[in-house]
Design an enzyme around this catalytic site. Structure first.
Site, PDB file in Angstrom:
ATOM      1  N   TYR A   1      26.916   6.879 -14.136  1.00  0.00           N
ATOM      2  CA  TYR A   1      25.937   5.797 -13.992  1.00  0.00           C
ATOM      3  C   TYR A   1      26.655   4.485 -13.673  1.00  0.00           C
ATOM      4  O   TYR A   1      26.582   3.986 -12.580  1.00  0.00           O
ATOM      5  CB  TYR A   1      25.075   5.671 -15.255  1.00  0.00           C
TER       6      TYR A   1
ATOM      7  N   SER B   1      19.236   6.506 -10.174  1.00  0.00           N
ATOM      8  CA  SER B   1      18.991   5.071 -10.113  1.00  0.00           C
ATOM      9  C   SER B   1      20.283   4.346  -9.710  1.00  0.00           C
ATOM     10  O   SER B   1      20.777   4.564  -8.611  1.00  0.00           O
ATOM     11  CB  SER B   1      18.431   4.573 -11.453  1.00  0.00           C
TER      12      SER B   1
ATOM     13  N   HIS C   1       9.888   6.861 -11.499  1.00  0.00           N
ATOM     14  CA  HIS C   1      11.331   6.694 -11.641  1.00  0.00           C
ATOM     15  C   HIS C   1      11.926   7.694 -12.633  1.00  0.00           C
ATOM     16  O   HIS C   1      13.131   7.903 -12.648  1.00  0.00           O
ATOM     17  CB  HIS C   1      11.635   5.264 -12.086  1.00  0.00           C
TER      18      HIS C   1
ATOM     19  N   ASP D   1       7.359   5.770  -7.575  1.00  0.00           N
ATOM     20  CA  ASP D   1       8.492   5.068  -8.177  1.00  0.00           C
ATOM     21  C   ASP D   1       8.402   3.596  -7.784  1.00  0.00           C
ATOM     22  O   ASP D   1       8.751   3.213  -6.673  1.00  0.00           O
ATOM     23  CB  ASP D   1       9.813   5.666  -7.698  1.00  0.00           C
TER      24      ASP D   1
END
Length: 734
Positions: free
Chosen positions: A490, A571, A704, A662
Site C-alpha cells: 500500500y 487504491s 471502492h 466507486d
C-alpha cells in the site's frame, strides 16, 4: 508448490476493442504540453463510455472463461468463508450490541442483548434491505441511554450515506431520514434528543442521480445537529467555512455531555484544527438555535494544522488528547481549558514503538496499544500519571476493536493474525492484574494452521532503509525459485498493513502453492509520521523503490522468479503496483491493480481527490507537477522492447479492477489507464511483442470496497486469482 499441469488451452494474443483517441485534448502544465486523448472516458454518463465499458467487459469475460481454476477457487473460497464471524461487543445504556455474520450472509447483522448471558435479538438486518446484498450498513451509533439507534445505509458501494433512526426497545423505525451524508460520524448528545453529523450539499439539486456514479468534486462539508423527529431541513447548521471549501469536519461529544468537539482537516495528513463548544453553557441549549441563522459558538483550542489531536477523555475542563505534536510516534498530553496555553505530557513518545490507540477505562486507567515492528503490544497504564501498570500479553498479530468506556471494568479486545481467524477477549480490569479470557473465537473448518508458517524479514531498499516484510507459506518449502508468489503493498496516507486473517490467501497458499507477502513500505504508518513522510510528496519514489526491493529479495532468496511473481494493491496500492509495473516490467509476471489512482495530473478534480494532495502534491503547482509526471501511471506507459532491452520483454499480464459506483477513486482512472496500455503496447502497432493480456474487471453495483456483499467478494477473488493462475501456468493441488 502448484504443480505444472499438462498443457492447457493457451491465451492467444487478444484483439482489443478500438477506443477513440482525441488528439486535440492537450493541457499546458507550466509550459509542458501533456496530451490527454482519452479525456472523454471521464464522463460516466456518456453512451460512448458505456459502450467502451461493455466491450471491455465482454473481452474480460472471454478471458476468464479460459481460466481453468476459476470455479475450483470459487468453491473452495466459499467453503472456507462459510464460518461464523463476530465483531467486538460494545455497551450502551446497559445493553450489549455486536455485529455477527453466520458465514455467507451478504452483510453482517446487528444484534442486541440485555446481558452477555441473555438471548441475543436481531436489531437490524441489512440483508433484508435489498435482494442482492448491495445495501450496506456502513455507519451506526447508539444513543448514550441505549434507546435509539442512528444508522447509515449506502447503496452499491458508494460513499454517500442515508441516515435513519430506530427505536431499540420495539425495533420500530422513526421517520427521520438524512440525505447526502458523507465522511461523517454520528455523535449523540447525552440527553438523547439528537446527534451531530456531517454532510455535503446535494451534488445536483433537482436532478435524478444514481448516487456514487458522479465525478463531481466534493466541496463545502458542513456540520449539522439533528433533533429526533424533525425534518432534515430543520436541522441546525453548526459549522461551515465557505472560505475553505475543501475542509473536512468531524465531531465528538464528551462522555459527560458537556462539550462538543470539532475536528477540522484540510486533507489526509494526520493533522487537524481542534475547536470546542461548551454545550452546558448554551443559555437555551441546542434548541435555542432552531430557526436561527447562527452557528454554534465554537472556541479555538488549536487553530493550525501542525499536528493531530484525538480526544481520549476529560475530567470537566481537563482534557487528555493523543497527538503527534513534536512526537512522530505519538504521545498523550493534557490541557486544562481554563489554561489553554499550558500542555503537559502524560505519556511521552516511545523511543521506537508507535502509539496506536488509547482508551480511558476502569475509572482511572488507560488501555493503550503500540505497534512494534508491525506487531501489536498492549499495556495498562495509570490515567493520571501515565505510569505503566501491566503489560498485557498478546500473540504476534493485530489488536483491533477495543471496546470499553471510562466506567467499564470489563473491556473487549479483538485480535487477528495471518493464522488466527479472530479472537475476542474479555479483559477484566477489576482485579489487580488484568485477566484476559477468550470470549469468542472463530474457527474455520478445513483450515489447519500447523501446515503454514509466517516469517518477518527486513529488506534493504535502494537507499539502504530497512523495509519489513511478512512472508506466509506452507511449512518447510524449498527455496528453489519455483514458487508462485503474491506480493501485496500500500504505502500511503499513514496507513499500516498489519497481520490479518484472509481465507482467500490461504487457499492460494494451500491449493496453488503461493507464497504470500506483505511489504510494509514507506508512506504507511508502521513506524510513525517520519515513515509516512518518507514515502509522500517529493519522496513518493521511495515507495516504489521499497516495493521493487522487496520483489527483488523474493527472487534473489529463492522464493520465486519474475515469471511467477504477482503483485497486487488497492487504491493507493493500485497506484503502487501500476507504477512498479511501468518502472520494472521485467520483474513481474502478473499485476492486479484495484481501484488505483492512475492519472496523477487530474485526480484532485474529482469527488474527494483534492484531499489526497497532502500525500501526492498537485499538478497545479509547478514543482509538484514535476514530481507527479515522473511516476504517474497513465503518463509513463512505455514499450519496454524499445529501451534497448530484449525484444521479448513485454509488460506483465495485467488486470485493472474498478467499479461503477466507486466515488472515492472514480473509474475514469482505470478506464483511461486501460485504453492507454492497450493502445501503446498493442493496437498502435501492426505486430506487437505484447502477447500478455491487458484486461479490466469492472464491477457492477460496486464501489471502492467498503460494504461489498460476501458473494461479490468471493466472485472477484475467484476471477482475479484464476487469471493469475492462468497466466502464470499454475494448477490445483489438493
Amino acid at each position: 508448490m502448484g504443480s505444472l499441469a499438462a498443457p492447457r488451452e493457451a491465451l492467444l494474443p487478444l484483439s482489443y476493442p478500438p477506443a477513440r483517441r482525441d488528439e486535440s485534448v492537450v493541457d499546458d502544465y507550466h509550459g509542458v504540453l501533456i496530451a490527454d486523448p482519452y479525456r472523454w472516458l471521464e464522463d460516466p454518463e456518456s453512451e460512448e463510455v458505456k459502450e467502451f465499458v461493455e466491450r471491455q467487459a465482454r473481452l474480460t469475460d472471454s478471458v476468464l472463461e479460459k481460466c481453468e481454476e476459476r470455479e475450483r477457487l470459487r468453491r473452495r473460497i466459499t467453503a472456507l468463508h462459510d464460518h461464523p464471524r463476530y465483531d467486538t461487543p460494545f455497551k450502551r445504556g446497559g445493553k450489549y450490541f455486536y455485529f455477527h455474520n453466520t458465514g455467507l450472509q451478504a452483510q453482517s447483522v446487528l444484534y442486541v442483548q440485555k446481558d452477555l448471558d441473555g438471548e441475543a435479538e436481531v436489531l437490524l438486518d441489512p440483508n433484508k434491505l435489498s435482494d442482492d446484498g448491495t445495501v450496506a450498513l456502513t455507519l451506526s451509533s447508539v444513543s448514550k441511554d441505549g434507546k435509539y439507534l442512528a444508522y447509515g445505509l449506502s447503496s452499491s458501494g458508494s460513499d454517500w450515506v442515508t441516515v435513519k433512526v430506530m427505536r431499540i426497545e420495539d425495533k420500530q423505525p422513526e421517520l427521520d431520514t438524512l440525505s447526502w451524508v458523507k465522511f461523517s460520524s454520528i455523535s449523540w448528545t447525552k440527553d438523547g434528543k439528537g446527534f451531530f453529523y456531517c454532510r455535503y450539499p446535494a451534488p445536483r439539486e433537482g436532478h435524478e442521480l444514481d448516487a456514487g456514479t458522479e465525478n463531481n468534486i466534493n466541496l463545502n462539508h458542513e456540520v449539522y445537529y439533528h433533533f429526533l423527529g424533525m425534518d432534515q431541513s430543520e436541522d441546525i447548521l453548526c459549522w461551515r467555512d465557505p472560505e475553505h471549501p475543501k475542509y473536512i469536519y468531524g465531531t465528538d461529544v464528551t462522555d459527560d455531555g458537556k462539550y462538543a468537539l470539532l475536528y477540522i482537516e484540510e486533507g489526509c495528513n494526520p493533522t487537524n484544527k481542534l475547536y470546542y463548544c461548551k454545550l452546558s453553557l448554551l443559555p437555551h441549549g441546542l434548541e435555542g438555535f432552531k430557526g436561527r441563522n447562527e452557528m454554534l459558538p465554537f472556541i479555538q483550542l488549536v487553530d493550525n494544522f501542525e499536528a493531530r489531536y484525538l480526544f481520549v477523555t476529560n475530567d470537566d475542563t481537563k482534557f487528555t488528547f493523543m497527538t503527534n505534536k513534536g512526537a512522530p510516534r505519538y504521545k498523550l498530553v493534557r490541557v486544562d481549558f481554563i489554561e489553554p496555553e499550558s500542555w503537559t505530557d502524560v505519556l511521552p513518545e516511545d523511543d521506537k514503538d508507535v502509539l496506536e490507540t488509547a482508551s480511558a477505562v476502569n475509572n482511572n486507567q488507560l488501555l493503550v496499544s503500540y505497534l512494534r515492528d508491525v506487531k501489536y503490544g498492549l499495556q495498562l497504564r495509570d490515567l493520571e500519571t501515565g505510569a505503566l501498570l501491566h503489560e498485557i500479553p498478546v500473540d504476534i498479530g493485530t489488536v483491533y476493536g477495543i471496546s470499553g468506556k471510562r466506567e467499564d471494568s470489563d473491556v473487549f479486545i479483538g485480535f487477528t493474525s495471518f493464522l488466527s481467524p479472530g479472537i475476542i477477549y474479555k479483559c477484566n480490569l477489576a482485579a489487580g492484574v488484568p485477566e484476559m479470557q477468550i470470549f469468542r473465537e472463530a474457527f474455520v473448518p478445513g483450515f489447519h494452521r500447523e501446515n503454514f508458517e509466517v516469517k518477518q524479514v527486513f529488506v534493504s531498499s535502494k537507499d539502504d532503509t530497512r523495509i519489513p516484510m511478512f512472508i506466509v507459506s506452507k511449512k518447510n518449502i524449498q527455496l528453489d525459485g519455483s514458487h508462485p508468489c503474491l506480493l501485496y503493498g500500500y504505502g500511503g496516507f499513514n496507513i499500516s498493513l498489519t497481520p490479518s486473517f484472509n481465507v482467500t490467501r490461504l487457499v492460494l497458499t494451500r491449493n496453488l502453492g503461493f507464497v504470500f507477502c506483505i511489504a510494509n513500505i514507506r508512506g504507511g504508518g508502521e513506524y510513525g509520521e517520519e515513515w509516512h513522510k518518507g514515502g509522500s510528496l517529493s519522496k513518493k519514489q521511495n515507495c516504489f523503490d521499497d516495493f521493487i526491493a522487496s520483489a527483488e529479495f523474493l527472487v534473489s532468496n529463492g522464493y520465486t522468479n519474475p515469471r511467477r511473481l504477482c503483485i497486487e494493491g488497492r487504491s493507493n496500492g493500485g497506484l503502487l503496483v501500476a507504477t512498479c509495473m511501468n518502472q520494472r516490467p521485467d520483474l513481474f509476471g502478473c499485476v492486479l491493480a484495484h481501484v488505483g489512482v492512475m492519472d496523477m495530473l487530474r485526480f484532485h478534480k474529482f469527488t474527494i481527490g483534492h484531499a489526497w494532495t497532502s500525500d501526492f502534491g498537485c499538478s497545479d503547482n509547478k514543482e509538484e507537477f514535476h514530481w507527479l509526471i515522473k511516476y504517474s501511471p497513465l503518463h509513463n506507459v512505455k514499450r519496454p522492447w524499445e529501451k534497448g532491452d530484449s525484444h521479448r520483454l513485454q509488460y506483465p499480464s495485467t488486470m485493472l479492477l474498478t467499479a461503477d459506483h466507486d466515488d472515492r477513486v472514480v473509474p475514469l482512472h482505470s478506464l483511461k489507464m486501460l485504453a492507454t496500455m492497450q493502445y501503446v503496447l498493442c493496437t498502435s502497432l501492426g505486430s506487437s511483442p505484447q502477447s500478455n493480456p491487458i484486461i479490466a474487471r469492472i464491477e457492477r453495483k460496486g464501489g471502492h470496497g467498503a460494504g461489498r456483499p460476501t458473494q461479490k467478494m468471493i466472485d472477484e477473488a475467484a476471477d482475479r486469482y484464476s487469471f493469475a493462475a492462468k497466466v502464470m501456468e499454475l494448477s490445483w493441488t489438493d
